[in-house]
Design an enzyme around this catalytic site. Sequence first.
Site, PDB file in Angstrom:
ATOM      1  N   SER A  93     -16.607  59.632  32.137  1.00 56.06           N
ATOM      2  CA  SER A  93     -16.570  59.543  33.607  1.00 56.06           C
ATOM      3  C   SER A  93     -17.799  60.129  34.299  1.00 56.06           C
ATOM      4  O   SER A  93     -17.686  60.769  35.346  1.00 56.06           O
ATOM      5  CB  SER A  93     -15.281  60.177  34.151  1.00 56.06           C
ATOM      6  OG  SER A  93     -14.153  59.425  33.719  1.00 56.06           O
ATOM      7  N   GLU A 149     -13.078  55.252  20.694  1.00 49.85           N
ATOM      8  CA  GLU A 149     -12.392  53.945  20.666  1.00 49.85           C
ATOM      9  C   GLU A 149     -12.421  53.346  19.258  1.00 49.85           C
ATOM     10  O   GLU A 149     -11.499  52.623  18.865  1.00 49.85           O
ATOM     11  CB  GLU A 149     -13.026  53.009  21.717  1.00 49.85           C
ATOM     12  CG  GLU A 149     -12.645  53.468  23.124  1.00 49.85           C
ATOM     13  CD  GLU A 149     -13.694  53.232  24.201  1.00 49.85           C
ATOM     14  OE1 GLU A 149     -14.640  52.459  23.970  1.00 49.85           O
ATOM     15  OE2 GLU A 149     -13.565  53.849  25.286  1.00 49.85           O
ATOM     16  N   HIS A 178     -17.340  56.537  17.901  1.00 48.10           N
ATOM     17  CA  HIS A 178     -16.821  56.590  19.281  1.00 48.10           C
ATOM     18  C   HIS A 178     -15.299  56.701  19.210  1.00 48.10           C
ATOM     19  O   HIS A 178     -14.677  56.129  18.308  1.00 48.10           O
ATOM     20  CB  HIS A 178     -17.244  55.343  20.053  1.00 48.10           C
ATOM     21  CG  HIS A 178     -16.970  55.459  21.516  1.00 48.10           C
ATOM     22  ND1 HIS A 178     -15.711  55.282  22.038  1.00 48.10           N
ATOM     23  CD2 HIS A 178     -17.768  55.791  22.562  1.00 48.10           C
ATOM     24  CE1 HIS A 178     -15.758  55.485  23.348  1.00 48.10           C
ATOM     25  NE2 HIS A 178     -16.999  55.790  23.695  1.00 48.10           N
ATOM     26  N   GLY A 202     -13.257  56.918  31.024  1.00 43.60           N
ATOM     27  CA  GLY A 202     -12.738  55.833  31.863  1.00 43.60           C
ATOM     28  C   GLY A 202     -11.638  56.241  32.825  1.00 43.60           C
ATOM     29  O   GLY A 202     -10.960  55.401  33.408  1.00 43.60           O
ATOM     30  N   GLU A 228     -17.466  63.693  23.880  1.00 47.56           N
ATOM     31  CA  GLU A 228     -16.731  62.835  24.799  1.00 47.56           C
ATOM     32  C   GLU A 228     -15.234  63.161  24.715  1.00 47.56           C
ATOM     33  O   GLU A 228     -14.540  62.658  23.817  1.00 47.56           O
ATOM     34  CB  GLU A 228     -16.940  61.362  24.448  1.00 47.56           C
ATOM     35  CG  GLU A 228     -18.375  60.903  24.554  1.00 47.56           C
ATOM     36  CD  GLU A 228     -18.464  59.405  24.856  1.00 47.56           C
ATOM     37  OE1 GLU A 228     -19.151  59.051  25.815  1.00 47.56           O
ATOM     38  OE2 GLU A 228     -17.829  58.608  24.149  1.00 47.56           O
ATOM     39  N   ASN A 253     -23.500  52.911  27.341  1.00 46.70           N
ATOM     40  CA  ASN A 253     -22.688  52.277  26.292  1.00 46.70           C
ATOM     41  C   ASN A 253     -21.918  51.144  26.958  1.00 46.70           C
ATOM     42  O   ASN A 253     -20.985  51.398  27.719  1.00 46.70           O
ATOM     43  CB  ASN A 253     -21.730  53.305  25.682  1.00 46.70           C
ATOM     44  CG  ASN A 253     -20.742  52.666  24.726  1.00 46.70           C
ATOM     45  OD1 ASN A 253     -20.890  51.508  24.343  1.00 46.70           O
ATOM     46  ND2 ASN A 253     -19.718  53.425  24.338  1.00 46.70           N
ATOM     47  N   TRP A 254     -22.341  49.912  26.658  1.00 38.69           N
ATOM     48  CA  TRP A 254     -21.721  48.759  27.343  1.00 38.69           C
ATOM     49  C   TRP A 254     -20.366  48.393  26.762  1.00 38.69           C
ATOM     50  O   TRP A 254     -19.676  47.535  27.283  1.00 38.69           O
ATOM     51  CB  TRP A 254     -22.692  47.567  27.298  1.00 38.69           C
ATOM     52  CG  TRP A 254     -23.694  47.619  28.416  1.00 38.69           C
ATOM     53  CD1 TRP A 254     -24.071  48.730  29.113  1.00 38.69           C
ATOM     54  CD2 TRP A 254     -24.416  46.517  28.991  1.00 38.69           C
ATOM     55  NE1 TRP A 254     -24.984  48.396  30.078  1.00 38.69           N
ATOM     56  CE2 TRP A 254     -25.222  47.047  30.019  1.00 38.69           C
ATOM     57  CE3 TRP A 254     -24.479  45.157  28.723  1.00 38.69           C
ATOM     58  CZ2 TRP A 254     -26.070  46.244  30.792  1.00 38.69           C
ATOM     59  CZ3 TRP A 254     -25.330  44.363  29.485  1.00 38.69           C
ATOM     60  CH2 TRP A 254     -26.102  44.894  30.507  1.00 38.69           C
ATOM     61  N   LYS A 255     -19.990  49.008  25.646  1.00 40.90           N
ATOM     62  CA  LYS A 255     -18.692  48.695  25.006  1.00 40.90           C
ATOM     63  C   LYS A 255     -18.563  47.169  24.887  1.00 40.90           C
ATOM     64  O   LYS A 255     -19.570  46.498  24.668  1.00 40.90           O
ATOM     65  CB  LYS A 255     -17.546  49.334  25.801  1.00 40.90           C
ATOM     66  CG  LYS A 255     -17.782  50.836  26.010  1.00 40.90           C
ATOM     67  CD  LYS A 255     -16.583  51.571  26.532  1.00 40.90           C
ATOM     68  CE  LYS A 255     -16.937  53.053  26.705  1.00 40.90           C
ATOM     69  NZ  LYS A 255     -15.804  53.868  27.111  1.00 40.90           N
ATOM     70  N   GLY A 286     -20.403  55.084  30.127  1.00 41.63           N
ATOM     71  CA  GLY A 286     -19.727  53.805  29.901  1.00 41.63           C
ATOM     72  C   GLY A 286     -19.767  52.941  31.152  1.00 41.63           C
ATOM     73  O   GLY A 286     -20.790  52.349  31.488  1.00 41.63           O
ATOM     74  N   GLY A 287     -18.651  52.890  31.873  1.00 39.02           N
ATOM     75  CA  GLY A 287     -18.480  51.994  33.017  1.00 39.02           C
ATOM     76  C   GLY A 287     -19.649  51.957  33.992  1.00 39.02           C
ATOM     77  O   GLY A 287     -20.095  50.874  34.409  1.00 39.02           O
TER      78      GLY A 287
HETATM   79  P1  13P Z   1     -16.929  56.114  30.870  1.00 37.52           P
HETATM   80  O1  13P Z   1     -18.279  56.548  31.394  1.00 37.52           O
HETATM   81  O2  13P Z   1     -16.556  54.730  31.328  1.00 37.52           O
HETATM   82  O3  13P Z   1     -15.884  57.143  31.121  1.00 37.52           O
HETATM   83  O4  13P Z   1     -17.065  55.990  29.283  1.00 37.52           O
HETATM   84  C1  13P Z   1     -17.623  57.023  28.557  1.00 37.52           C
HETATM   85  C2  13P Z   1     -17.858  56.558  27.182  1.00 37.52           C
HETATM   86  O5  13P Z   1     -16.914  56.338  26.423  1.00 37.52           O
HETATM   87  C3  13P Z   1     -19.256  56.348  26.768  1.00 37.52           C
HETATM   88  O6  13P Z   1     -19.369  56.172  25.391  1.00 37.52           O
END
Ligand code: 13P
Length: 232
Positions: free
Chosen positions: A194, A87, A85, A158, A152, A7-9, A215-216
């Site tokens: 994470s 966010e 999500h 993150g 999640e 997920n590149w956000k 994510g990251g």
């Molecule tokens: P991280 O892997 O950066 O913690 O993010 C997880 C996430 O929100 C994937 O949708």
Amino acid sequence: MKFIIGNWKMNGNLAEKEAMFKALKNVKTNNKVIICLPFTLLYDNKYKTIIGAQDISQYSNGAYTGDISGEMLKDAGAEYVIVGHSERRFYHNETNDIVKAKAVVAIKNNLIPIICVGETDEEHHAGRTMSVVKKMVLESVPDDGEYIIAYEPRWAIGKGITPTPEEITAVHETIFKTLHSIHKEKTPILYGGSVKSDNASEISELPHVDGLLIGGASLKPETFLPIINSVK
Ligand code: 13P
């Protein structure tokens, strides 16, 4: 087969997408690798990587300035779409009702929604994880069609911290039982929060963990490829 979904956000440009997709071309895996891109990078997928979007409008094409419809996502080559999500739920006030409406529209447009659920830090500390997650699942999933659930925990996203393997197993079991109660026990359940190359393999092998949402660490080939290579 496990799902390994990036997920590149709100990250990435054309050059970074090209570099990642070129790198993914040479990866050998039996698992399903998918990248959920920002809308601006969806078209022109000449590398054949499976792609998804990160949000979808609950409305059909029309006068909804700034929204992106299911029909548009499909036309742009998306096969999956993340809905709900944390966010989106937190910064854009998306409720379970909205998330469900988005998932319904995704399915109508032949997209597979990846429906996210997860408790806050406060709920976690209050011992409310199971009840919160169960309610989110039951209120966010569509009545029909195929979808994926991603667990999640908000406090792990993150932050470089994850629940213990026992905690992940317990929550995934609760989600599995909840899905079983509505005859959806075949639904894949992913873990996100994470995930890195040093914990991906262990987490992916826990009971009722059918893949990872990352994510990251999915943003660069040097951090994403080791994760893909570590998951059996
Ligand atoms: P991280 O892997 O950066 O913690 O993010 C997880 C996430 O929100 C994937 O949708």
